[in-house]
Design an enzyme around this catalytic site. Sequence first.
Site, PDB file in Angstrom:
ATOM      1  N   ASP A 223      21.740 -14.905  27.458  1.00 41.10           N
ATOM      2  CA  ASP A 223      20.852 -13.937  27.314  1.00 41.10           C
ATOM      3  C   ASP A 223      21.263 -12.825  26.995  1.00 41.10           C
ATOM      4  O   ASP A 223      22.358 -12.195  27.387  1.00 41.10           O
ATOM      5  CB  ASP A 223      19.895 -14.149  28.545  1.00 41.10           C
TER       6      ASP A 223
ATOM      7  N   GLY B 222      21.310  -9.228  28.398  1.00 41.06           N
ATOM      8  CA  GLY B 222      21.855  -9.048  29.332  1.00 41.06           C
ATOM      9  C   GLY B 222      20.030  -7.837  30.622  1.00 41.06           C
ATOM     10  O   GLY B 222      20.169  -7.777  31.358  1.00 41.06           O
TER      11      GLY B 222
ATOM     12  N   ASP C 186      15.879  -6.979  25.736  1.00 40.73           N
ATOM     13  CA  ASP C 186      14.640  -6.277  25.639  1.00 40.73           C
ATOM     14  C   ASP C 186      14.284  -5.495  27.167  1.00 40.73           C
ATOM     15  O   ASP C 186      15.447  -5.652  28.053  1.00 40.73           O
ATOM     16  CB  ASP C 186      13.468  -7.070  25.660  1.00 40.73           C
TER      17      ASP C 186
ATOM     18  N   GLN D   2       6.977  -9.155  25.176  1.00 42.59           N
ATOM     19  CA  GLN D   2       6.665  -9.392  26.466  1.00 42.59           C
ATOM     20  C   GLN D   2       5.193  -8.124  26.518  1.00 42.59           C
ATOM     21  O   GLN D   2       4.265  -8.797  25.026  1.00 42.59           O
ATOM     22  CB  GLN D   2       7.573  -7.871  26.176  1.00 42.59           C
TER      23      GLN D   2
ATOM     24  N   GLY E 206       9.551 -11.979  30.374  1.00 37.20           N
ATOM     25  CA  GLY E 206       8.961 -11.337  31.311  1.00 37.20           C
ATOM     26  C   GLY E 206       7.947 -12.307  32.450  1.00 37.20           C
ATOM     27  O   GLY E 206       6.500 -12.077  33.176  1.00 37.20           O
TER      28      GLY E 206
ATOM     29  N   ASP F 148      14.215 -23.087  30.276  1.00 36.78           N
ATOM     30  CA  ASP F 148      15.845 -22.642  31.018  1.00 36.78           C
ATOM     31  C   ASP F 148      15.279 -21.829  32.571  1.00 36.78           C
ATOM     32  O   ASP F 148      14.582 -21.434  32.485  1.00 36.78           O
ATOM     33  CB  ASP F 148      16.607 -21.440  31.117  1.00 36.78           C
TER      34      ASP F 148
ATOM     35  N   CYS G 188      15.920 -42.714  39.902  1.00 39.13           N
ATOM     36  CA  CYS G 188      17.356 -42.747  38.848  1.00 39.13           C
ATOM     37  C   CYS G 188      18.440 -42.712  38.936  1.00 39.13           C
ATOM     38  O   CYS G 188      19.514 -43.262  39.473  1.00 39.13           O
ATOM     39  CB  CYS G 188      17.772 -41.243  39.788  1.00 39.13           C
TER      40      CYS G 188
ATOM     41  N   CYS H 199      21.505 -41.785  37.553  1.00 38.63           N
ATOM     42  CA  CYS H 199      23.073 -40.760  37.531  1.00 38.63           C
ATOM     43  C   CYS H 199      23.716 -40.294  37.992  1.00 38.63           C
ATOM     44  O   CYS H 199      23.927 -41.669  38.863  1.00 38.63           O
ATOM     45  CB  CYS H 199      22.007 -38.620  37.763  1.00 38.63           C
TER      46      CYS H 199
ATOM     47  N   CYS I 254      23.443 -40.886  41.836  1.00 34.39           N
ATOM     48  CA  CYS I 254      22.158 -41.911  42.664  1.00 34.39           C
ATOM     49  C   CYS I 254      23.157 -43.252  42.177  1.00 34.39           C
ATOM     50  O   CYS I 254      22.762 -44.499  43.260  1.00 34.39           O
ATOM     51  CB  CYS I 254      20.609 -41.585  41.528  1.00 34.39           C
TER      52      CYS I 254
ATOM     53  N   HIS J 264      23.207 -33.944  40.557  1.00 32.69           N
ATOM     54  CA  HIS J 264      21.581 -34.783  40.463  1.00 32.69           C
ATOM     55  C   HIS J 264      20.438 -33.954  39.797  1.00 32.69           C
ATOM     56  O   HIS J 264      19.768 -34.549  39.437  1.00 32.69           O
ATOM     57  CB  HIS J 264      21.752 -35.367  42.246  1.00 32.69           C
TER      58      HIS J 264
END
Length: 396
Positions: free
Chosen positions: A109, A111, A163, A214, A241, A291, A329, A331, A334, A360
């Site tokens: 990112d 910042g 930005d 934006q 944003g 994300d 699950c 994982c 689990c 998890h």
Amino acid sequence: MRRQDRPYSQINVIGSEENDLYRLKKQEGRARRGELETPHGTVQTPVFMNVGTQGAIKGALSACDLKTLDCQVELSNTYHLHVRPGDTLIKEMGGLHKFMTWDGPILTDSGGFQIFSLAKLRKITEEGVKFNSHVDGRHIFMGPEESMRIQSNLGSDIAMAFDECIKIPSPHEYVKRSCDRTYRWLERCKKANAEYNSEDDAVNPGQMLFGINQGAVFHDLRIEHMKKIAELDLPGYAIGGLAVGETHQEMYDTIEAVEEYMPKDKPRYLMGVGTPVNIIESVYRGVDFFDCVMPARNGRHGHLFTWGGIINIKNEKYAKDSRPIDPQCDCPVCRRYSRAYIRHLFKAEEMLAMRLAVMHNLYFYNSLTRRIRNSLDEGCFDVFRKKYREILDKRI
């Protein structure tokens, strides 16, 4: 007919809409199935990027854990790594991939969000932003060139443009001025990114730059800004944003307004989103990358995502529950541990509790996008969406 009401049963196999880096393989309505080539591997989309802000996932997870959890892309933050340990130090160590021993794709990112959310004192000018570090109070200046230099030193595969993240609500007039400035900053980012990539000692000369749309929740500004930044022909574009106070419907409406003007042959990234249902609904509206700190943050507090809804593992009813967190699950957590044991760890304040819970949750998010991809491959995403949008955000 409203755009969101158009039938999603029409399956299209895409063969022509592609560029050198991104290939759109299939589409169901606006939902897209694609892949992006990066210097550190091919990313299958839609994808959830696992957030390691300071080069590590909060909850004591390592790069090896990310492999086990089927992570495709790790995300770190320009601002935090600039403050400590310093991007020049990371460059001396061979770049962020070597520093954290992660050999897959990394997105950094810019910042900008952290500057506007963490800095108590800041001053915005055409050149950039002056602010005080949230760690030690020292004065820092960051503009497009500085952000691009830091990200070049880190050597990420995808660098985000610098930005201004505008708070919601904000006056239309201010948002318009901010969008215009952010566009001028993007032009400078593009130039700086190309210059830094061409340097002989560039950590990652194949680093690509994504622009950020934006405009708060003003559709006219969003569309105007998207049209302008699309003309710069960048490798990818983000919608920034959002998820900063607006309603879910306002977010969805904004995505729909912008999506029509986003290049079809470039990946789309919705920044900082979100819940499992947010992801499903945004894929439905044409988004490829996601994300969010939610799976790790919620996991550290005992809130766990399952295919039947969200559970609070600290509740008394799990004290003698021998079942895994989610029977559906597979994982590593689990497959081995019971709800009762994990609840005990939380009550005993053992660090292992947070680690297992975060593992998890991240696996769940990575599985969610994998199942979305599979449903798109099989032409049944709309069935998947209708089934799980009513379940996944429900608290059990």
